[in-house]
Design a protein around this motif. Structure first.
Motif, mmCIF file in Angstrom:
data_model
loop_
_atom_site.group_PDB
_atom_site.id
_atom_site.type_symbol
_atom_site.label_atom_id
_atom_site.label_comp_id
_atom_site.label_asym_id
_atom_site.label_seq_id
_atom_site.Cartn_x
_atom_site.Cartn_y
_atom_site.Cartn_z
ATOM 1 N N ARG A 499 0.842 -1.213 0.000
ATOM 2 C CA ARG A 499 0.000 0.000 0.000
ATOM 3 C C ARG A 499 0.873 1.257 0.000
ATOM 4 N NH1 ARG A 499 -5.028 0.151 1.793
ATOM 5 N NH2 ARG A 499 -5.176 1.574 0.047
ATOM 6 N N TYR A 500 1.997 1.168 0.696
ATOM 7 C CA TYR A 500 2.933 2.317 0.737
ATOM 8 C C TYR A 500 3.461 2.602 -0.671
ATOM 9 C CZ TYR A 500 7.094 5.012 2.194
ATOM 10 O OH TYR A 500 8.054 5.983 2.356
ATOM 11 N N GLY A 501 3.777 1.527 -1.391
ATOM 12 C CA GLY A 501 4.245 1.674 -2.775
ATOM 13 C C GLY A 501 3.184 2.369 -3.630
ATOM 14 N N GLU A 502 1.923 1.933 -3.457
ATOM 15 C CA GLU A 502 0.805 2.562 -4.201
ATOM 16 C C GLU A 502 0.729 4.057 -3.896
ATOM 17 O OE1 GLU A 502 -3.357 1.239 -3.474
ATOM 18 O OE2 GLU A 502 -2.444 -0.718 -3.236
ATOM 19 N N THR A 503 0.888 4.386 -2.614
ATOM 20 C CA THR A 503 0.783 5.786 -2.175
ATOM 21 C C THR A 503 1.884 6.619 -2.813
ATOM 22 O OG1 THR A 503 0.166 4.814 -0.062
ATOM 23 C CG2 THR A 503 0.459 7.180 -0.081
ATOM 24 N N ALA A 504 3.071 6.043 -2.867
ATOM 25 C CA ALA A 504 4.207 6.772 -3.439
ATOM 26 C C ALA A 504 3.954 7.069 -4.912
ATOM 27 C CB ALA A 504 5.486 5.959 -3.259
ATOM 28 N N VAL A 505 3.434 6.071 -5.629
ATOM 29 C CA VAL A 505 3.156 6.265 -7.065
ATOM 30 C C VAL A 505 2.075 7.341 -7.230
ATOM 31 C CG1 VAL A 505 2.226 5.139 -9.132
ATOM 32 C CG2 VAL A 505 3.882 3.933 -7.678
ATOM 33 N N PHE A 506 1.038 7.238 -6.420
ATOM 34 C CA PHE A 506 -0.085 8.191 -6.502
ATOM 35 C C PHE A 506 0.408 9.625 -6.273
ATOM 36 C CE2 PHE A 506 -3.363 10.522 -4.074
ATOM 37 C CZ PHE A 506 -4.411 10.504 -4.984
ATOM 38 N N LEU A 507 1.161 9.825 -5.194
ATOM 39 C CA LEU A 507 1.616 11.188 -4.875
ATOM 40 C C LEU A 507 2.694 11.650 -5.850
ATOM 41 C CD1 LEU A 507 1.768 11.318 -0.964
ATOM 42 C CD2 LEU A 507 0.060 12.312 -2.489
ATOM 43 N N GLY A 508 3.555 10.720 -6.241
ATOM 44 C CA GLY A 508 4.619 11.064 -7.189
ATOM 45 C C GLY A 508 4.022 11.608 -8.484
ATOM 46 N N LYS A 509 2.973 10.950 -8.976
ATOM 47 C CA LYS A 509 2.317 11.400 -10.222
ATOM 48 C C LYS A 509 1.670 12.759 -10.010
ATOM 49 C CE LYS A 509 1.233 7.145 -12.673
ATOM 50 N NZ LYS A 509 0.279 6.062 -12.643
ATOM 51 N N ARG A 510 0.995 12.900 -8.887
ATOM 52 C CA ARG A 510 0.307 14.172 -8.629
ATOM 53 C C ARG A 510 1.286 15.331 -8.512
ATOM 54 N NH1 ARG A 510 -5.022 14.581 -4.844
ATOM 55 N NH2 ARG A 510 -6.401 13.922 -6.498
ATOM 56 N N ALA A 511 2.434 15.017 -7.904
ATOM 57 C CA ALA A 511 3.427 16.085 -7.699
ATOM 58 C C ALA A 511 3.950 16.600 -9.043
ATOM 59 C CB ALA A 511 4.575 15.573 -6.839
ATOM 60 N N MET A 512 3.869 15.761 -10.079
ATOM 61 C CA MET A 512 4.352 16.165 -11.404
ATOM 62 C C MET A 512 3.225 16.761 -12.264
ATOM 63 S SD MET A 512 7.475 15.209 -11.198
ATOM 64 C CE MET A 512 8.110 15.201 -12.867
ATOM 65 N N PRO A 514 -0.398 19.297 -12.922
ATOM 66 C CA PRO A 514 -0.813 20.657 -12.569
ATOM 67 C C PRO A 514 -1.470 20.703 -11.187
ATOM 68 C CG PRO A 514 -1.589 20.049 -14.768
ATOM 69 C CD PRO A 514 -1.036 18.803 -14.150
ATOM 70 N N ASN A 515 -1.872 19.535 -10.698
ATOM 71 C CA ASN A 515 -2.529 19.448 -9.390
ATOM 72 C C ASN A 515 -1.497 19.321 -8.259
ATOM 73 O OD1 ASN A 515 -4.830 19.471 -7.969
ATOM 74 N ND2 ASN A 515 -5.470 17.368 -8.446
ATOM 75 N N VAL A 516 -0.371 19.983 -8.436
ATOM 76 C CA VAL A 516 0.765 19.788 -7.526
ATOM 77 C C VAL A 516 0.415 20.106 -6.066
ATOM 78 C CG1 VAL A 516 1.660 22.102 -8.094
ATOM 79 C CG2 VAL A 516 3.212 20.375 -7.218
ATOM 80 N N LYS A 517 -0.476 21.090 -5.854
ATOM 81 C CA LYS A 517 -0.818 21.431 -4.457
ATOM 82 C C LYS A 517 -1.556 20.283 -3.777
ATOM 83 C CE LYS A 517 -0.779 26.404 -4.532
ATOM 84 N NZ LYS A 517 -1.496 27.637 -4.252
ATOM 85 N N ALA A 518 -2.359 19.554 -4.562
ATOM 86 C CA ALA A 518 -3.090 18.420 -3.992
ATOM 87 C C ALA A 518 -2.118 17.308 -3.586
ATOM 88 C CB ALA A 518 -4.102 17.896 -4.996
#
Ligand SMILES: Cc1cc2nc3c(=O)[nH]c(=O)nc-3n(C[C@H](O)[C@H](O)[C@H](O)COP(=O)(O)OP(=O)(O)OC[C@H]3O[C@@H](n4cnc5c(N)ncnc54)[C@H](O)[C@@H]3O)c2cc1C
Length: 616
Positions: A499-512, A514-518
């Motif tokens: 689940r931690y791996g999933e979270t990292a992928v999810f946030l990593g994508k978001r950080a890149m 336009p939704n970077v603040k989310a």
């Protein structure tokens, strides 16, 4: 009440049974060391901490720091122990003996510092800052700078500081306005004001060497144009003799919540136009030089935070055994039941268990990171070096933020165990809690650490460093799976790692995106989850070491519980299994909840219109 800082048995366990640091002694650099000599260092540090520094803890807090006629006055009880801090060569233990150190591995220095920092951080800070100043000079100084300053600051004969913060440049160091102009003789004239400078001025040492961040006139804006200068309180001539008083003065000290024995100074440079400094390293490379220091400094602040928790926990455990209040809930219906020590109450036990698991886990975590520095320094294979370096980079913001935040939590729990007495000055927990808080703020606030983890560290080497961390944890799981009784713990941690791996992928994508603040609104929860997982890893690792030893000690016992109660080692190892069981079964489901929260993707706080929702 006995004075408490850190559990020596546990320190030995982490050094010799969990990490097995003896492997370092095979390296040429540490060939003169062995287990006995390493243990002697810790024993001597313990003696120094308990006998000489700890008595300054309450006294230094009560007397506090004074400021009169431009002079800073530290608590009078600091002067005597400081002399022994220098004489005992405690300040730069891990540095080369040729430059004033003891040539010890970081991890042993870390263990010894448990008793120095843990006894009184406000006192220890004088040496910690000197060490940091020395490290920068050793790595980046000219031959002359090394000749003039290195041994003096590594030994603690002269002190060091770190001058970054300005009123308008706190977290955003790049906004600083202190300027430097080159003089004909190659020195620089500095002008500016710094605030919140720990040990910025005092008379504990005859001289202070201030590393100052400033911008050379005409240099680029932001962090790219920052340089670092050595600004001695008293100028030092090329032959080493002391010259005139430099134009760097303390203009006031802060009244603050804790660390009352530590002067937090406002510093003015160049108010008479005569503040002289020497450039350290290349111009405009100030931030890069600082970053060299950052990982060790942040590990140190994490240790500072958790040691306040360690001390608070040990005090709470002792108090809980003595304080009689209320009847045993299992005997509630027995009319003549008498009062019992509060340690018998389940909720007190719950709090003690949480404190124990966190303190044990954080000791392993901080020692592990220190050990990574040693492994990195002694590795001959480039891939191995890279592996250790990557783990240090990834774990540094976590060790700083998680250990300081959990240190505060432990102080809070310990205060609960003391009840009303904990809130009074009669017991040390209220001071520990006041003193602990600063570790969450300086050396980059914990929010800044979380941004570092998500914004810089998660994507290191295209995520390979993150994957390496998962592999390290899985290796421990594989070892533990073979040990009877530990399989359920392994399964739980392994499942959460996915689940931690999933979270990292999810946030990593978001950080890149336009939704970077989310993404960044979840940076702190992500760091917090990472810390929980590292704790579970460390505690499982401990349990995997302890379980076979416990089994051997219980071999043939008719009544295992009685043997555990009668045998100190058995009780110690049993405590490791219990702490891992508690944390993995009680905390990890909560951690999974935190992960679910992140994956919900909720970002109400950062919606454009949300700013209007806050305040009146
Ligand atoms: C007792 C004490 C000792 C200190 N010792 C030293 C010292 O020796 N040398 C030195 O140079 N400094 C020192 N400091 C200063 C310390 O490092 C700063 O206070 C700290 O870096 C935060 O800066 P600030 O106070 O200006 O807060 P700000 O930067 O104004 O931050 C306020 C809040 O906003 C958040 N924030 C700011 N920017 C961002 C961002 N980009 N993203 C997310 N959140 C953000 C912060 O996390 C914080 O919660 C000391 C401070 C204290 C109180």
């Amino acid at each position: 009440m006995a004075q408490q800082i850190a559990d020596r048995r546990d320190i030995d366990f982490v050094l010799h049974e969990q990490l097995q640091i003896e492997s370092l002694f095979k390296h040429a650099r540490y060939q003169d060391l062995n287990r006995k000599s390493a243990d002697m260092v810790v024993t001597e540090a313990r003696r120094f901490g308990l006998k000489e520094i700890l008595p300054t803890y309450g006294e230094g807090d009560r007397e506090g720091v004074g400021y009169e006629d431009g002079q800073v006055k530290v608590p009078s009880c600091f002067y005597g122990p400081y002399k022994h801090y220098v004489d005992g060569e405690w300040i730069a233990m891990e540095e080369d003996p040729e430059v004033g150190g003891q040539g010890l591995p970081q991890v042993i220095a870390q263990a010894a510092r448990e008793y120095i920092v843990g006894a009184n951080f406000a006192f220890a800070a004088f040496g910690i800052l000197s060490h940091g100043t020395g490290k920068m000079i050793e790595l980046f100084g000219t031959d002359l700078q090394k000749k003039l300053f290195l041994k003096k600051v590594y030994s603690g004969e002269w002190a060091g500081t770190m001058l970054l913060t300005e009123p308008e440049a706190g977290s955003d160091v790049g906004a600083l306005t202190t300027t430097a102009r080159k003089n004909d003789d190659g020195t620089y004239s500095l002008t500016g004001n710094k605030i919140f400078i720990t040990c910025g001025d005092h008379d504990v040492t005859e001289n202070i060497i201030h590393p100052v961040l400033a911008r050379i006139e005409g240099a680029p804006a932001g962090t790219k144009g920052i340089s670092i200068f050595l600004v001695p309180k008293f100028w030092v001539h090329d032959d080493g003799s002391l010259g005139e008083r430099n134009d760097i003065v303390c203009t006031g000290i802060e009244e603050k919540m804790g660390i009352h024995g530590s002067p937090t100074c406002s510093m003015a440079m160049g108010s008479r136009g005569t503040c002289r400094g020497m450039l350290l390293g290349e111009a405009n490379r100030g931030m890069a030089i600082m970053f060299h220091m950052m990982n060790e400094a942040r590990l140190g602040v994490g240790q500072q935070g958790y040691l306040h928790g360690s001390s608070a926990y040990l005090h709470a455990a002792e108090y809980a055994k003595q304080r009689v209040q209320g009847r045993d809930i299992a005997a509630a219906r027995t009319p003549d039941a008498t009062g019992v020590p509060i340690i018998r109450h389940p909720d007190v036990r719950r709090q003690l268990m949480r404190m124990k698991a966190l303190v044990d886990g954080m000791r392993s975590f901080t020692f592990y990171v220190a050990y990574l520095f040693d492994l990195e320094a002694t590795a001959t294979d480039a891939t191995e070096k890279d592996r250790f370096q990557g783990l240090i980079e990834y774990l540094t913001p976590v060790v700083k933020a998680y250990c300081s935040d959990r240190g505060m939590e432990i102080c809070d729990l310990a205060m609960n165990v003391f009840g009303g007495y904990g809130y009074t000055r009669e017991y040390p927990v209220e001071q520990l809690m006041r003193d602990c808080k600063i570790a969450t703020i300086y050396e980059g606030t914990n929010s800044i650490q979380a941004m570092d983890l998500l914004g810089r560290k998660l994507g290191l080497k295209k995520g390979e460093v993150f994957m390496q961390l998962l592999r390290e944890i899985r290796q421990t799981i594989q070892t533990a799976e073979k040990i009877p009784g530990l399989q359920p713990l392994c399964g739980r941690l392994d499942q959460l790692l996915n689940r931690y791996g999933e979270t990292a992928v999810f946030l990593g994508k978001r950080a890149m995106s336009p939704n970077v603040k989310a993404a960044f609104v979840q940076a702190y929860p992500f760091l917090d989850v990472t810390g929980d997982i590292v704790m579970a890893w460390m505690l499982l690792w401990r349990a995997a070491v302890a379980q076979p030893k416990l089994a051997a000690l219980l071999d043939g016992a008719e009544d295992p519980a009685a043997r555990i109660a009668a045998n100190k080692d058995a009780a110690f190892y049993d405590g490791q299994i219990k702490a891992a069981t508690y944390f993995i079964h009680s905390q990890l489901p909560v951690t999974e909840g935190k992960i679910n929260g992140i994956l919900e993707g909720e970002a109400a706080a950062v919606l454009d219109a949300a700013e209007k929702s806050f305040g009146g």
